[in-house]
Write a protein that holds these residues in place. Structure first.
Motif, PDB file in Angstrom:
ATOM      1  N   ASP A  31       2.158  -2.754  -3.150  1.00 23.70           N
ATOM      2  CA  ASP A  31       1.175  -2.599  -4.281  1.00 23.70           C
ATOM      3  C   ASP A  31       2.654  -2.344  -5.289  1.00 23.70           C
ATOM      4  N   GLU A  32       3.943  -1.898  -5.402  1.00 22.02           N
ATOM      5  CA  GLU A  32       4.663  -1.287  -5.849  1.00 22.02           C
ATOM      6  C   GLU A  32       5.487  -2.608  -6.609  1.00 22.02           C
ATOM      7  N   THR A  35       3.651  -4.431  -9.250  1.00 17.41           N
ATOM      8  CA  THR A  35       3.426  -3.092 -10.866  1.00 17.41           C
ATOM      9  C   THR A  35       4.749  -3.992 -11.648  1.00 17.41           C
ATOM     10  N   ARG A  36       5.392  -3.870 -10.747  1.00 21.16           N
ATOM     11  CA  ARG A  36       7.016  -3.869 -11.468  1.00 21.16           C
ATOM     12  C   ARG A  36       7.183  -5.194 -11.779  1.00 21.16           C
TER      13      ARG A  36
END
Length: 200
Positions: A31-32, A35-36
């Motif tokens: 997920d992170e 996003t990045r």
């Protein structure tokens, strides 16, 4: 003034990717990075076969547990006969800034040394300054120009040469580390710095 009291004891376990304690960490990791980097990174997590992170194939996945809950993890796979490649180093968002990533990296280095590897190699993404700073702070040599714009480089490669097993035993025996509890399950497997979807 009240004392904060001692920190909970941490346990290191070697587990397979299928261990249910692994999935929440990998999900948050995906997920992170999605996003990045602006695209779905979850497929990258499944890029390498699970067996590459097991002992028979030269790899390992370990978790750092606090009161039985996974708070951090990491892995390595066989890169070549003398080199282990770190993959998917990760700390749960609720347990950061407590040195867990450093401990995971140190545990992976010790395990790689025990396995006979002489070098660690890894890449991390250009939008992961925390990972870059972690590796610079723990003695990794950047294989890129550190004054260049990370976005112009792409994956940022690092390496670190490992001590011999005898040197590691001496280091462990003389280090003033807090004793840690360790548990190893029947099989071992995956997790280091995951690369963004477009990276290796």
């Amino acid at each position: 003034m009240s004392s904060a009291g001692p920190l909970p004891e941490l346990t290191v376990v070697h587990v397979p990717v299928s261990d249910p304690r692994v999935e929440p960490l990998l999900r948050e990791l995906g997920d992170e990075y999605s996003t990045r980097y602006g695209k779905d990174a979850h497929a990258e997590l499944a890029r390498y076969p699970d067996e590459e992170f097991t002992a028979p194939y030269g790899g390992v996945l370990l978790l750092l547990l606090e009161r039985g809950q996974a708070v951090a993890g990491g892995a390595f796979r066989r890169y070549d006969a003398t080199t282990a490649e770190l993959k998917r180093i990760w700390t749960h968002s609720a347990h950061r800034r407590r040195g867990h990533a450093r401990q995971v990296v140190a545990e992976l280095e010790r395990e790689a040394t025990r396995r006979g590897y002489r070098r660690i190699y890894l890449t991390t993404g250009p939008r992961q300054p925390e990972a870059r700073n972690l590796y610079l702070a723990t003695g990794y040599t950047p294989l890129f120009a550190t004054d260049a714009d990370p976005e112009s480089i792409g994956p940022l490669p690092f390496e670190k040469h490992l001590p011999t097993p005898v040197d590691q035993l001496i280091k462990d025996g003389t280090s003033a580390r807090t004793p840690r509890k360790r548990e190893t399950t029947a099989s071992a497997i995956d997790a280091s710095t995951i690369n963004p979807p477009e990276h290796r």
